[in-house]
Design an enzyme around this catalytic site. Sequence first.
Site, PDB file in Angstrom:
ATOM      1  N   THR A  75       0.848  -1.204   0.000  1.00  0.00           N
ATOM      2  CA  THR A  75       0.000   0.000   0.000  1.00  0.00           C
ATOM      3  C   THR A  75       0.880   1.249   0.000  1.00  0.00           C
ATOM      4  OG1 THR A  75      -1.829  -1.109   1.108  1.00  0.00           O
ATOM      5  CG2 THR A  75      -1.728   1.291   1.334  1.00  0.00           C
ATOM      6  N   ASN A 157      -5.649  -9.339  -7.726  1.00  0.00           N
ATOM      7  CA  ASN A 157      -5.811 -10.019  -6.436  1.00  0.00           C
ATOM      8  C   ASN A 157      -7.163 -10.695  -6.270  1.00  0.00           C
ATOM      9  OD1 ASN A 157      -6.179  -7.076  -6.496  1.00  0.00           O
ATOM     10  ND2 ASN A 157      -7.077  -7.333  -4.475  1.00  0.00           N
ATOM     11  N   GLN A 185       0.653  -9.792  -6.073  1.00  0.00           N
ATOM     12  CA  GLN A 185       0.088 -11.144  -6.195  1.00  0.00           C
ATOM     13  C   GLN A 185       0.844 -11.984  -7.219  1.00  0.00           C
ATOM     14  OE1 GLN A 185      -2.248 -12.433  -4.266  1.00  0.00           O
ATOM     15  NE2 GLN A 185      -3.016 -10.588  -3.276  1.00  0.00           N
ATOM     16  N   SER A 206       4.747  -7.016  -1.500  1.00  0.00           N
ATOM     17  CA  SER A 206       4.355  -7.056  -0.091  1.00  0.00           C
ATOM     18  C   SER A 206       4.809  -8.379   0.511  1.00  0.00           C
ATOM     19  CB  SER A 206       2.830  -6.950  -0.007  1.00  0.00           C
ATOM     20  OG  SER A 206       2.410  -7.153   1.314  1.00  0.00           O
ATOM     21  N   HIS A 208       3.858 -10.089   3.171  1.00  0.00           N
ATOM     22  CA  HIS A 208       2.900 -11.054   3.738  1.00  0.00           C
ATOM     23  C   HIS A 208       2.048 -11.762   2.691  1.00  0.00           C
ATOM     24  CE1 HIS A 208      -1.057  -8.807   3.750  1.00  0.00           C
ATOM     25  NE2 HIS A 208      -0.229  -7.820   3.498  1.00  0.00           N
ATOM     26  N   THR A 247      12.799   4.887  10.416  1.00  0.00           N
ATOM     27  CA  THR A 247      13.628   3.753  10.818  1.00  0.00           C
ATOM     28  C   THR A 247      13.051   2.470  10.235  1.00  0.00           C
ATOM     29  OG1 THR A 247      14.194   4.904  12.837  1.00  0.00           O
ATOM     30  CG2 THR A 247      14.533   2.521  12.847  1.00  0.00           C
ATOM     31  N   CYS A 332     -18.747  -5.810   2.966  1.00  0.00           N
ATOM     32  CA  CYS A 332     -19.750  -5.133   3.800  1.00  0.00           C
ATOM     33  C   CYS A 332     -19.180  -3.814   4.300  1.00  0.00           C
ATOM     34  CB  CYS A 332     -20.066  -5.976   5.022  1.00  0.00           C
ATOM     35  SG  CYS A 332     -20.949  -7.447   4.615  1.00  0.00           S
TER      36      CYS A 332
HETATM   37  N1  PMP Z   1      -1.708  -4.680  -4.193  1.00  0.00           N
HETATM   38  C1  PMP Z   1      -2.336  -5.855  -4.304  1.00  0.00           C
HETATM   39  C2  PMP Z   1      -2.560  -6.438  -5.676  1.00  0.00           C
HETATM   40  C3  PMP Z   1      -2.769  -6.534  -3.162  1.00  0.00           C
HETATM   41  O1  PMP Z   1      -3.370  -7.726  -3.288  1.00  0.00           O
HETATM   42  C4  PMP Z   1      -2.553  -5.939  -1.895  1.00  0.00           C
HETATM   43  C5  PMP Z   1      -3.059  -6.611  -0.629  1.00  0.00           C
HETATM   44  N2  PMP Z   1      -4.411  -6.953  -0.674  1.00  0.00           N
HETATM   45  C6  PMP Z   1      -1.886  -4.720  -1.820  1.00  0.00           C
HETATM   46  C7  PMP Z   1      -1.488  -4.109  -2.984  1.00  0.00           C
HETATM   47  C8  PMP Z   1      -1.604  -4.047  -0.486  1.00  0.00           C
HETATM   48  O2  PMP Z   1      -0.587  -4.729   0.175  1.00  0.00           O
HETATM   49  P1  PMP Z   1      -0.220  -4.461   1.725  1.00  0.00           P
HETATM   50  O3  PMP Z   1      -1.144  -5.307   2.515  1.00  0.00           O
HETATM   51  O4  PMP Z   1       1.200  -4.860   1.853  1.00  0.00           O
HETATM   52  O5  PMP Z   1      -0.397  -3.012   1.980  1.00  0.00           O
END
Ligand code: PMP
Length: 395
Positions: A75, A157, A185, A206, A208, A247, A332
């Site tokens: 993000t 995504n 993704q 990202s 995670h 940081t 929702c």
């Molecule tokens: N871009 C895409 C295509 C995503 O799937 C996501 C997470 N849903 C993000 C950006 C945002 O990633 P983060 O959770 O690291 O902010």
Amino acid sequence: MTSSFIYLNHAAATPILPRAAAVAADVAGRLYGNPSSTTDFAGRAAGEVAAHARRCCADSLGRRPSEIYFTSGATEANNWVIKGTLWRAARSARRHLITQATEHASVLESAHSLRGDGFDVTILPVNSVGMVDPADVARALRERPDTALVSVMWVNNETGTVQPVAEVAEACRVAGVPFHADATQAYGRVPIGLGPGPAPDLITLSAHKAGGPRGAGLLWVRAGAPGGVPAPLLHGGGQERGARAGTLNLAAIAGMAAAMVDVGRDFEQATARLASLRDRLETRLVEALGAVVVGNRTQRAPHISSLRVPGVPALELLKAAPRVGAAAGAACHAAGIDPSHVLVAMGHGEQSFEVIRLSIGPQTTDAEVDEAAELLLQVVRSLRSVKGLRTPTQP
Ligand code: PMP
């Protein structure tokens, strides 16, 4: 042993890989120094860990460490690319951004905010399977000095649709305009070539979404990219070569780097396995329920299955099958239920309320997929019988 929950929401967040968790915990517990403080031993030790993580991330992308900028996630990285590139380009009177309708909200809302500030934003449409037409990109490009950036995601995504990244890259290269792809993704799921052939100039990732911890991500900027490094979004202490102050979240970054090393290790085998599990799950639901695949069946990332189950609202289905952890094509809000902008852009309208997203990962097993399919079959059949609906016949 079967656990009571079956997690099929890997596109939302992936379980952290064991080595990434161990590395992140070790760094969090042991390395308390500030990685940008070079005057004390603890800072220097932390700085070495950051440098090593940068090398691992760069190696995994086949690129140089000097091209990597750490962020708090995709993000932030997407906001940074979109706003920072346009802010910088505005100094040379380039005020035009091109993106497309199924981008993640972090791209689309950044684009909308720029529009509110007087920038010129083109949001290209997609076809019924969610693909942008590279010819539309080429037509929308205003060669120097006007278009400052093109941003088209690598993999969507919600549907897993893979965009024609090489063709868009080629159109941008010809026009001398930087091309950003949100690869959140795509990383670890489809090959990401960032070599000399047609490829993006900037990508965002990202941690995670690919076996790393939450709260870390990165921006990669090709050395010599036409727009350069985006102007900073965060000002302050000069970290990340003055491009992104703050940081570093060292534990999360070290965990991300460990995950990227492991994800790259058996890429072909792992992605082939994902595709076969996804097909097994999807085939069962398509054949038994008349579910319809949403998105591009031939150019699709292997971890996502987006399915419309005719006659059954997705939120009702997921509520009635609480052991299956999945996502709906609608969200929702306090004000009611909104259809997904991705499905609406693909022309789905009311039908988007019947779309579920099942997304798998390396930890998903054959037994889990079979069990999830059976649970969903039972629930759909009972919801349909309450509504007096029949299973649609296959065409
Ligand atoms: N871009 C895409 C295509 C995503 O799937 C996501 C997470 N849903 C993000 C950006 C945002 O990633 P983060 O959770 O690291 O902010």
